[in-house]
Design an enzyme around this catalytic site. Structure first.
Site, short mmCIF file in Angstrom:
data_model
loop_
_atom_site.label_atom_id
_atom_site.label_comp_id
_atom_site.label_asym_id
_atom_site.label_seq_id
_atom_site.Cartn_x
_atom_site.Cartn_y
_atom_site.Cartn_z
N CYS A 7 -2.65 -50.03 25.78
CA CYS A 7 -2.59 -49.31 27.06
C CYS A 7 -1.30 -48.50 27.08
CB CYS A 7 -2.69 -50.27 28.25
SG CYS A 7 -1.33 -51.46 28.40
N ASN A 10 1.89 -51.63 28.00
CA ASN A 10 1.76 -52.95 27.34
C ASN A 10 2.34 -54.08 28.20
OD1 ASN A 10 2.82 -54.56 24.23
ND2 ASN A 10 0.87 -54.73 25.28
N CYS A 12 0.51 -54.59 31.54
CA CYS A 12 -0.57 -54.92 32.49
C CYS A 12 -1.90 -55.11 31.77
CB CYS A 12 -0.71 -53.85 33.57
SG CYS A 12 0.78 -53.62 34.58
N ARG A 13 -2.55 -54.00 31.40
CA ARG A 13 -3.94 -54.08 30.91
C ARG A 13 -4.07 -54.67 29.52
NH1 ARG A 13 -5.00 -47.89 31.95
NH2 ARG A 13 -2.76 -47.98 31.48
N SER A 14 -3.30 -54.16 28.55
CA SER A 14 -3.53 -54.65 27.17
C SER A 14 -3.09 -56.10 26.96
CB SER A 14 -2.94 -53.70 26.11
OG SER A 14 -1.56 -53.54 26.24
N ASP A 122 -5.31 -47.80 35.50
CA ASP A 122 -3.93 -48.29 35.50
C ASP A 122 -3.64 -48.95 36.85
OD1 ASP A 122 -1.20 -48.53 35.69
OD2 ASP A 122 -0.77 -46.45 35.19
#
Ligand code: 4NP
Length: 153
Positions: A7, A10, A12-14, A122
């Protein structure tokens, strides 16, 4: 099989995608190497965002030990599959690899054609509910990815 989740930050999402894939692969008896990275260097060395840690924990997924890092060209030979969280991340990745690098690129939600979105939004500027929605999407993508990997095996 080695899978890298990517993401922007690195944090939050990934990291959530890494944790969700580790958990799902382990539950399916699938041996996988999983890592995550950001296209930016903004949060290098930081643990995942506290909101991501809390959302994961509520679903029995532990991500607090992860530390952010930036993607590097060697990742395209270290990993077989690089999964971007959104199309901006995918464009940033496509601008990077040296010609001939073996890694295959995809959007994580390519593995969840039934999902209502193609990219995972995001959540950084949003509240805890955004992290829940992100994790819902990630779990759909991860389930599809694990099914695809099991079918390839
Ligand atoms: P991520 O979220 O890409 O899912 O880790 C973000 C984290 C930080 C920022 C943006 C997105 N930021 O602007 O610092």
């Amino acid at each position: 099989m080695r899978v890298l989740m990517v993401c922007l930050g690195n944090i939050c999402r990934s990291p959530l995608a890494q944790g969700a894939l580790e958990a799902a692969a382990s539950a399916a008896g699938l041996e996988l190497t999983v890592d995550s990275a950001g296209t930016s260097n903004w949060h290098v060395g930081s643990p995942p965002d506290a909101r991501a840690v809390a959302a994961a924990k509520a679903r029995g997924i532990e991500i607090a030990g992860q530390r952010a890092r930036q993607i590097e060209p060697a990742d395209f030979t270290r990993f077989d599959l690089v999964c971007a969280m959104d199309s901006d991340n995918l464009s940033a990745l496509r601008a990077l690899p040296p010609p001939g690098a073996p890694a295959r690129f995809a959007l994580l939600l390519d593995f969840a054609p039934q999902a209502v979105l193609r990219g995972i939004p995001d959540p950084y500027d949003d509240g805890p509910e955004a992290f829940e929605a992100v994790l819902d999407l990630i779990e759909q993508g991860v389930a599809g990815l694990v099914a695809a990997l099991l079918a390839e095996r």
